[in-house]
Design a protein around this motif. Structure first.
Motif, PDB file in Angstrom:
ATOM      1  N   ALA A  85       0.870  -1.223   0.010  1.00 32.35           N
ATOM      2  CA  ALA A  85      -0.116  -0.079   0.096  1.00 32.35           C
ATOM      3  C   ALA A  85       0.878   1.188  -0.122  1.00 32.35           C
ATOM      4  O   ALA A  85       1.229   1.742   1.075  1.00 32.35           O
ATOM      5  CB  ALA A  85      -0.826  -0.129   1.090  1.00 32.35           C
ATOM      6  N   PRO A  86       1.223   1.674  -1.177  1.00 30.39           N
ATOM      7  CA  PRO A  86       2.191   2.928  -1.245  1.00 30.39           C
ATOM      8  C   PRO A  86       1.285   4.046  -1.021  1.00 30.39           C
ATOM      9  O   PRO A  86       0.483   4.421  -1.370  1.00 30.39           O
ATOM     10  CB  PRO A  86       2.639   2.727  -2.793  1.00 30.39           C
ATOM     11  N   LEU A  87       2.068   5.123   0.047  1.00 28.22           N
ATOM     12  CA  LEU A  87       1.424   6.283   0.196  1.00 28.22           C
ATOM     13  C   LEU A  87       2.399   7.210  -0.163  1.00 28.22           C
ATOM     14  O   LEU A  87       3.765   7.010   0.240  1.00 28.22           O
ATOM     15  CB  LEU A  87       1.265   6.224   1.974  1.00 28.22           C
ATOM     16  N   LEU A  88       2.042   8.657  -0.273  1.00 30.03           N
ATOM     17  CA  LEU A  88       2.861   9.688  -0.707  1.00 30.03           C
ATOM     18  C   LEU A  88       3.674  10.412   0.445  1.00 30.03           C
ATOM     19  O   LEU A  88       2.962  10.714   1.331  1.00 30.03           O
ATOM     20  CB  LEU A  88       2.457  10.698  -1.548  1.00 30.03           C
ATOM     21  N   ALA A  89       4.949  10.589   0.554  1.00 30.10           N
ATOM     22  CA  ALA A  89       5.590  11.475   1.585  1.00 30.10           C
ATOM     23  C   ALA A  89       6.104  12.433   0.601  1.00 30.10           C
ATOM     24  O   ALA A  89       6.870  12.599  -0.215  1.00 30.10           O
ATOM     25  CB  ALA A  89       6.889  10.564   1.954  1.00 30.10           C
ATOM     26  N   VAL A  90       5.280  13.747   1.059  1.00 29.04           N
ATOM     27  CA  VAL A  90       5.827  15.138   0.305  1.00 29.04           C
ATOM     28  C   VAL A  90       6.757  15.550   0.959  1.00 29.04           C
ATOM     29  O   VAL A  90       6.566  16.070   2.297  1.00 29.04           O
ATOM     30  CB  VAL A  90       4.586  15.749   0.225  1.00 29.04           C
ATOM     31  N   PRO A  91       7.828  16.157   0.349  1.00 28.05           N
ATOM     32  CA  PRO A  91       8.870  16.964   0.974  1.00 28.05           C
ATOM     33  C   PRO A  91       8.441  18.252   1.439  1.00 28.05           C
ATOM     34  O   PRO A  91       7.472  18.909   0.981  1.00 28.05           O
ATOM     35  CB  PRO A  91       9.799  17.061  -0.034  1.00 28.05           C
ATOM     36  N   THR A  92       9.052  18.878   2.208  1.00 31.92           N
ATOM     37  CA  THR A  92       8.906  20.352   2.764  1.00 31.92           C
ATOM     38  C   THR A  92       9.233  21.282   1.429  1.00 31.92           C
ATOM     39  O   THR A  92      10.056  20.678   0.502  1.00 31.92           O
ATOM     40  CB  THR A  92       9.686  20.635   3.892  1.00 31.92           C
ATOM     41  N   GLY A  93       8.914  22.504   1.534  1.00 30.45           N
ATOM     42  CA  GLY A  93       9.291  23.467   0.508  1.00 30.45           C
ATOM     43  C   GLY A  93       8.648  24.781   0.824  1.00 30.45           C
ATOM     44  O   GLY A  93       8.459  25.004   1.974  1.00 30.45           O
ATOM     45  N   ALA A  94       8.715  25.729  -0.249  1.00 28.64           N
ATOM     46  CA  ALA A  94       8.210  27.047   0.133  1.00 28.64           C
ATOM     47  C   ALA A  94       6.941  27.159   0.708  1.00 28.64           C
ATOM     48  O   ALA A  94       6.656  28.095   1.863  1.00 28.64           O
ATOM     49  CB  ALA A  94       8.280  27.765  -1.231  1.00 28.64           C
ATOM     50  N   THR A  95       5.998  26.346   0.393  1.00 31.59           N
ATOM     51  CA  THR A  95       4.473  26.395   1.058  1.00 31.59           C
ATOM     52  C   THR A  95       4.316  25.433   1.968  1.00 31.59           C
ATOM     53  O   THR A  95       3.012  25.366   2.592  1.00 31.59           O
ATOM     54  CB  THR A  95       3.438  26.835  -0.028  1.00 31.59           C
ATOM     55  N   ARG A  96       5.463  24.579   2.416  1.00 29.83           N
ATOM     56  CA  ARG A  96       5.286  23.420   3.157  1.00 29.83           C
ATOM     57  C   ARG A  96       6.070  23.194   3.997  1.00 29.83           C
ATOM     58  O   ARG A  96       7.338  23.066   3.767  1.00 29.83           O
ATOM     59  CB  ARG A  96       4.973  21.963   2.222  1.00 29.83           C
ATOM     60  N   ARG A  97       5.837  23.546   5.445  1.00 27.95           N
ATOM     61  CA  ARG A  97       7.027  23.471   6.532  1.00 27.95           C
ATOM     62  C   ARG A  97       7.297  22.164   7.052  1.00 27.95           C
ATOM     63  O   ARG A  97       8.483  21.955   7.790  1.00 27.95           O
ATOM     64  CB  ARG A  97       6.445  24.559   7.592  1.00 27.95           C
TER      65      ARG A  97
END
Length: 170
Positions: free
Chosen positions: A49-61
């Motif tokens: 069951a692959p789930l997305l790991a979203v990195p931090t960035g300009a709008t995501r702390r």
């Protein structure tokens, strides 16, 4: 005839896959203020069951991912270590966290702002939502979208449901 013992079973380890293989890929593309962040994301697969790991960035702390058990969280931290946008990796029980530590969310919208998410009311037109009055599944209980509308590029869910398989066991 071989007999398998509990100690002979191999414990699964999280695997990193391309982001498009995550089951929740479309959800993240739709909800992120900066949808370009998915290009640096990875799908973390555990138990198929692959789930997305979203990195931090300009709008995501910051970000987090629930990995079921602490052992899998520890392995996920090791797998994500060194990837861009996955800084300050840590785990607390089964939860893997990266980026800034989340504040105590108090005012409305603070959660979405911290994680770089748009307000659900602001989702782009064409977002896949069930029709009004729909109870979250098609004719086959527990399935959305209905099987005639499976998302392209995805493996179809198993034909049997857990209760059906369990009923067939001796």
């Amino acid at each position: 005839m071989s007999t398998r013992t509990y100690s002979s079973l191999k414990v699964p380890a999280p695997r990193l896959l391309p982001p498009e293989q995550a089951y929740d890929y479309e959800f993240w593309v739709r909800r992120l203020v900066d949808s370009e962040l998915v290009h640096g994301a990875v799908a973390v697969a555990l138990f198929r069951a692959p789930l997305l790991a979203v990195p931090t960035g300009a709008t995501r702390r910051g970000g987090q991912l629930h990995m079921v058990e602490e052992v899998f969280a520890r392995q996920t931290v090791a797998a994500l270590e060194g990837l861009p946008g996955f800084v300050q990796l840590s785990y607390r029980g089964p939860i893997v966290e990266w980026g800034d530590k989340p504040p105590a969310f108090g005012r409305p919208g603070e959660f979405n702002q911290f994680y770089g998410l748009r307000d659900p009311a602001e989702e782009p037109d064409g977002a896949r939502k069930p029709p009004a009055g729909h109870r979250g599944h098609g004719l086959e209980t527990g399935r959305w979208p209905p099987s005639s509308e499976q998302l392209s590029g995805r493996n179809p869910p198993p034909c049997e449901s857990v209760p059906t398989v369990a009923a067939a066991l001796p």
